[in-house]
Design a protein around this motif. Sequence first.
Motif, mmCIF file in Angstrom:
data_model
loop_
_atom_site.group_PDB
_atom_site.id
_atom_site.type_symbol
_atom_site.label_atom_id
_atom_site.label_comp_id
_atom_site.label_asym_id
_atom_site.label_seq_id
_atom_site.Cartn_x
_atom_site.Cartn_y
_atom_site.Cartn_z
ATOM 1 N N PRO A 75 45.843 41.367 51.266
ATOM 2 C CA PRO A 75 44.977 41.702 50.124
ATOM 3 C C PRO A 75 43.560 41.191 50.381
ATOM 4 O O PRO A 75 43.364 40.060 50.835
ATOM 5 C CB PRO A 75 45.634 40.951 48.967
ATOM 6 N N LEU A 76 42.578 42.024 50.107
ATOM 7 C CA LEU A 76 41.180 41.656 50.327
ATOM 8 C C LEU A 76 40.360 42.006 49.097
ATOM 9 O O LEU A 76 40.586 43.043 48.462
ATOM 10 C CB LEU A 76 40.602 42.398 51.535
ATOM 11 N N TYR A 77 39.398 41.149 48.789
ATOM 12 C CA TYR A 77 38.410 41.437 47.754
ATOM 13 C C TYR A 77 37.070 41.570 48.468
ATOM 14 O O TYR A 77 36.522 40.592 48.967
ATOM 15 C CB TYR A 77 38.388 40.333 46.697
ATOM 16 N N VAL A 132 33.143 42.475 48.787
ATOM 17 C CA VAL A 132 31.899 42.504 48.018
ATOM 18 C C VAL A 132 30.788 43.198 48.789
ATOM 19 O O VAL A 132 29.997 43.956 48.220
ATOM 20 C CB VAL A 132 31.470 41.066 47.639
ATOM 21 N N GLN A 144 32.649 47.659 52.219
ATOM 22 C CA GLN A 144 33.211 48.609 51.260
ATOM 23 C C GLN A 144 33.168 50.028 51.816
ATOM 24 O O GLN A 144 34.133 50.807 51.661
ATOM 25 C CB GLN A 144 32.452 48.527 49.937
ATOM 26 N N ARG A 146 38.186 49.447 42.126
ATOM 27 C CA ARG A 146 37.031 48.654 41.730
ATOM 28 C C ARG A 146 37.446 47.630 40.684
ATOM 29 O O ARG A 146 38.163 47.939 39.743
ATOM 30 C CB ARG A 146 35.950 49.548 41.144
ATOM 31 N N VAL A 147 37.000 46.388 40.901
ATOM 32 C CA VAL A 147 37.219 45.340 39.910
ATOM 33 C C VAL A 147 35.906 44.581 39.722
ATOM 34 O O VAL A 147 35.126 44.414 40.669
ATOM 35 C CB VAL A 147 38.338 44.364 40.347
ATOM 36 N N ASP A 148 35.660 44.154 38.517
ATOM 37 C CA ASP A 148 34.451 43.365 38.222
ATOM 38 C C ASP A 148 33.176 44.041 38.710
ATOM 39 O O ASP A 148 32.297 43.395 39.287
ATOM 40 C CB ASP A 148 34.567 41.960 38.843
ATOM 41 N N THR A 158 32.998 44.645 43.078
ATOM 42 C CA THR A 158 34.033 44.174 44.009
ATOM 43 C C THR A 158 35.081 45.256 44.233
ATOM 44 O O THR A 158 35.533 45.904 43.291
ATOM 45 C CB THR A 158 34.711 42.900 43.474
ATOM 46 N N LEU A 159 35.457 45.435 45.502
ATOM 47 C CA LEU A 159 36.481 46.405 45.867
ATOM 48 C C LEU A 159 37.756 45.650 46.225
ATOM 49 O O LEU A 159 37.755 44.780 47.092
ATOM 50 C CB LEU A 159 36.010 47.229 47.078
ATOM 51 N N LYS A 160 38.842 45.967 45.513
ATOM 52 C CA LYS A 160 40.137 45.354 45.801
ATOM 53 C C LYS A 160 40.911 46.284 46.725
ATOM 54 O O LYS A 160 41.121 47.454 46.425
ATOM 55 C CB LYS A 160 40.921 45.122 44.508
#
Length: 228
Positions: free
Chosen positions: A28-30, A32, A37, A81-83, A86-88
Amino acid sequence: MTLNFPERIEIPVITLPNIVFFPGTSLPLYVVDDIFQDIFEEATCAGNPIGISLAMEKDFETYFAYPCEVFGIGQPLMIERVDGNTLKVLVRCIGKCQVNYPTQSNPYPMYNVTILKDDECVMSNIDEFYRLESILYNWLDINIPNDQDRDYFIETLNKPDQIINYVATFIIKSRQIRQLLLEQDNINDKIKILSSLITDEHIFHEDPIVAQAFEEFVSEKLQLKQAN
């Protein structure tokens, strides 16, 4: 694991400071950074794989460091997309490859790589395999407290090499030793190395004395390669 790709392909490669990406594992990667991205979004739209390589310590400050000789190939399974910015991403490692040469530097690096296959062999040290499997399950009991999540994860562990690769991912702290394990082509060699590192006194991390010996071996091997 069989990959439906030609023996040699061209892929984008991301280098990360403490990640060794093993076949059969998920990461899992977040994300930015805009360029990173773009890599994931373009690969997902085209259905193309991405290389994820360990960045060695001397290259930690390098934005796009040259990858290790051998690294994992991943397929993005989930992207959202989250927040806001940020790409989850969840990336499944579908194999490993050996780098040949760079083919592109901008807007992000691409490399020509050769797909690698592990040896097809009979597992000879069954008792040690079951010991390592038990250690992994004990680690999961402690680190995934939710029973449903833990049971779901265990259900995905359906191959011996996948179990061994998760032992290397979760238990081994040394990035150099994890890279050494990734480069092994024979499951019996991986089990032998892990068994010597994970002793009864140190079951959730490698024995420091044994680990130091392996790290010195890796350093000497790298120095010889660079000298040649």
